[in-house]
Design a protein around this motif. Structure first.
Motif, mmCIF file in Angstrom:
data_model
loop_
_atom_site.group_PDB
_atom_site.id
_atom_site.type_symbol
_atom_site.label_atom_id
_atom_site.label_comp_id
_atom_site.label_asym_id
_atom_site.label_seq_id
_atom_site.Cartn_x
_atom_site.Cartn_y
_atom_site.Cartn_z
ATOM 1 N N ASN A 1 5.376 58.515 24.677
ATOM 2 C CA ASN A 1 4.732 58.880 23.415
ATOM 3 C C ASN A 1 4.123 57.643 22.779
ATOM 4 O OD1 ASN A 1 7.353 60.829 23.635
ATOM 5 N ND2 ASN A 1 5.607 61.912 22.767
ATOM 6 N N ARG A 2 2.779 57.594 22.755
ATOM 7 C CA ARG A 2 2.046 56.503 22.095
ATOM 8 C C ARG A 2 1.349 57.129 20.894
ATOM 9 N NH1 ARG A 2 -0.030 52.059 25.059
ATOM 10 N NH2 ARG A 2 1.481 51.393 26.645
ATOM 11 N N ILE A 3 1.990 57.093 19.741
ATOM 12 C CA ILE A 3 1.495 57.845 18.592
ATOM 13 C C ILE A 3 0.707 56.958 17.635
ATOM 14 C CG2 ILE A 3 3.436 59.436 18.793
ATOM 15 C CD1 ILE A 3 4.708 58.111 16.381
ATOM 16 N N GLY A 4 -0.086 57.612 16.790
ATOM 17 C CA GLY A 4 -0.814 56.911 15.746
ATOM 18 C C GLY A 4 -2.313 57.080 15.848
ATOM 19 N N ALA A 5 -2.971 56.923 14.689
ATOM 20 C CA ALA A 5 -4.437 56.943 14.596
ATOM 21 C C ALA A 5 -5.023 58.224 15.178
ATOM 22 C CB ALA A 5 -5.032 55.708 15.265
ATOM 23 N N SER A 6 -4.423 59.359 14.804
ATOM 24 C CA SER A 6 -4.916 60.680 15.234
ATOM 25 C C SER A 6 -5.008 60.808 16.747
ATOM 26 C CB SER A 6 -6.287 60.964 14.605
ATOM 27 O OG SER A 6 -6.216 60.936 13.199
ATOM 28 N N GLY A 7 -4.094 60.133 17.433
ATOM 29 C CA GLY A 7 -4.044 60.225 18.884
ATOM 30 C C GLY A 7 -4.849 59.172 19.615
ATOM 31 N N THR A 8 -5.632 58.371 18.889
ATOM 32 C CA THR A 8 -6.518 57.428 19.567
ATOM 33 C C THR A 8 -5.771 56.249 20.194
ATOM 34 O OG1 THR A 8 -6.964 56.203 17.520
ATOM 35 C CG2 THR A 8 -8.471 57.996 18.075
ATOM 36 N N ILE A 9 -4.589 55.907 19.685
ATOM 37 C CA ILE A 9 -3.835 54.798 20.274
ATOM 38 C C ILE A 9 -3.407 55.148 21.700
ATOM 39 C CG2 ILE A 9 -1.661 53.518 20.147
ATOM 40 C CD1 ILE A 9 -1.983 53.461 17.116
ATOM 41 N N GLY A 10 -2.839 56.334 21.870
ATOM 42 C CA GLY A 10 -2.424 56.758 23.207
ATOM 43 C C GLY A 10 -3.601 56.954 24.139
ATOM 44 N N ALA A 11 -4.651 57.584 23.639
ATOM 45 C CA ALA A 11 -5.829 57.828 24.479
ATOM 46 C C ALA A 11 -6.473 56.516 24.909
ATOM 47 C CB ALA A 11 -6.827 58.699 23.723
ATOM 48 N N SER A 12 -6.520 55.555 23.998
ATOM 49 C CA SER A 12 -7.112 54.257 24.313
ATOM 50 C C SER A 12 -6.319 53.543 25.398
ATOM 51 C CB SER A 12 -7.166 53.397 23.044
ATOM 52 O OG SER A 12 -7.749 52.144 23.306
ATOM 53 N N ALA A 13 -4.998 53.694 25.379
ATOM 54 C CA ALA A 13 -4.157 53.060 26.403
ATOM 55 C C ALA A 13 -4.494 53.601 27.790
ATOM 56 C CB ALA A 13 -2.684 53.291 26.086
ATOM 57 N N VAL A 14 -4.760 54.886 27.873
ATOM 58 C CA VAL A 14 -5.114 55.487 29.165
ATOM 59 C C VAL A 14 -6.518 55.050 29.582
ATOM 60 C CG1 VAL A 14 -5.486 57.649 30.412
ATOM 61 C CG2 VAL A 14 -3.574 57.438 28.803
ATOM 62 N N ALA A 15 -7.439 55.006 28.631
ATOM 63 C CA ALA A 15 -8.808 54.580 28.947
ATOM 64 C C ALA A 15 -8.839 53.181 29.547
ATOM 65 C CB ALA A 15 -9.673 54.634 27.689
ATOM 66 N N ARG A 16 -7.902 52.321 29.146
ATOM 67 C CA ARG A 16 -7.868 50.930 29.626
ATOM 68 C C ARG A 16 -6.975 50.746 30.855
ATOM 69 N NH1 ARG A 16 -6.952 49.962 24.020
ATOM 70 N NH2 ARG A 16 -4.794 49.457 24.562
ATOM 71 N N ALA A 17 -6.259 51.800 31.250
ATOM 72 C CA ALA A 17 -5.300 51.690 32.357
ATOM 73 C C ALA A 17 -6.007 51.556 33.706
ATOM 74 C CB ALA A 17 -4.378 52.903 32.364
#
Length: 331
Positions: A71-87
């Motif tokens: 669970n990477r929470i915060g910023a309306s979901g953008t923190i978790g999504a950004s982590a995947v985009a950079r993976a």
């Protein structure tokens, strides 16, 4: 035709490189080669988290490899999504994306940390969740037609509570206003839970939200459901019409959850993930697990999911711009 030993030997020597190549191909480790992470960009217990954990459990069983939910929470979901985009784009880090993270946030939040349409490889749309239009039973509103008539009679006279600015229910309400040619006074709450008491006390006149949040109150008679936001009726309330069939033509709004990998993930891995997760979506036991969320599983192809995301991005983006909605990004 007789084959001499010399000719046979020459043929075996010529074929040796190809045979060796096949052996090397079989020896290449198959996907996955290590632990797979599914990033759920919202808190434990949320629908996103629930879907992610169902998929992780079933994939782990099928692969014999650990699959974990982070669970990477915060910023309306953008923190978790950004982590995947950079993976690393190798299929070992996946996103349980939503209409927010992968369609609407791009129009709601300034300076997004990733490119919504180009930083991900869509795998499959896993589930779609119906929303309901509900009113307090003391209201003289028994249908969508009643709601539209009353709202047009007194523009802004009815308040509409939702789970917050930019949330799926808020955007569904804006779509209702646009297509129904009505105007509500929007009351934004910090989620559904704090809104329910006001709705039950008739301090909120009308609300749109996930069916799972309202269903117990509808079944108890504390709230009246007058419409389903999706294009098809909700199986849990088969007698409640869709908003579109009740008179607001072309209306269709839903929360949804899908699996995405980082962009440039090899197509063969995306295909393998799609086959596995789509099969999970079709499992009767999984459908039953998702019933409390009022969710319908999908399991479509990567191309179909990509086309769906592009359509959602376009239509919600236009609505958001027309309404002038913007949210402040918070960590």
């Amino acid at each position: 035709m007789m084959i001499t030993r010399r000719r046979l030997t020459r043929g075996m020597i010529a074929a040796a490189p190809a045979i060796a190549g096949m052996s090397r191909a079989r020896a290449t480790p198959s996907f996955p080669t290590r632990q797979v992470r599914i990033i759920a960009p919202f808190a434990p217990g949320a629908a996103t988290d629930t879907c992610a954990r169902i998929i992780a459990q079933r994939l782990g069983e099928r692969w014999g490899q650990p699959v974990v939910v982070e669970n990477r929470i915060g910023a309306s979901g953008t923190i978790g999504a950004s982590a995947v985009a950079r993976a690393e784009p190798d299929g070992h880090t996946l996103l349980l994306g939503t209409v927010g993270t992968n369609a609407t946030n791009a129009s709601l939040i300034p300076n997004m940390p990733y490119d919504t349409l180009n930083d991900f490889a869509p795998v499959t749309l896993f589930a779609v969740v119906s929303m309901l239009v509900v009113v307090h039973p003391s209201q003289p509103i028994h249908s969508i037609a009643d709601l539209v008539a009353l709202a047009r009679k007194a523009p802004g006279g009815l308040n509409c509570g939702t789970a917050g600015v930019g949330s799926s229910p808020h955007l569904a309400a804006l779509l209702f206003e646009s297509l129904g040619k009505v105007k509500f006074e929007h009351v934004a709450y910090a989620g559904v839970a704090p809104m329910i008491p006001d709705l039950l006390q008739n301090r909120v006149n009308v609300s749109l939200g996930d069916a799972s949040s309202f269903l117990p109150h509808v079944r108890s008679g504390a709230l009246r459901a007058i419409g389903v936001t999706t294009a098809t009726r909700f199986a849990g309330l088969p007698d409640v019409p869709t908003v579109a069939e009740a008179g607001v033509a072309s209306y269709d709004a839903a929360a949804w959850y899908g699996v995405l990998a980082p962009a440039k993930t090899p197509p063969q891995i995306v295909t393998q993930l799609n086959h596995e997760i789509a099969a999970i979506a079709r499992m009767p036991a999984v459908k039953q697990q998702l019933e409390p969320l009022a969710a319908t599983t999908v399991g479509n192809t990567p191309d179909a999911f990509a086309a769906f995301i592009h359509a959602e991005y376009k239509r919600w983006g236009q609505l958001i711009r027309d309404a002038g909605v913007q949210v402040t990004q918070k960590s």
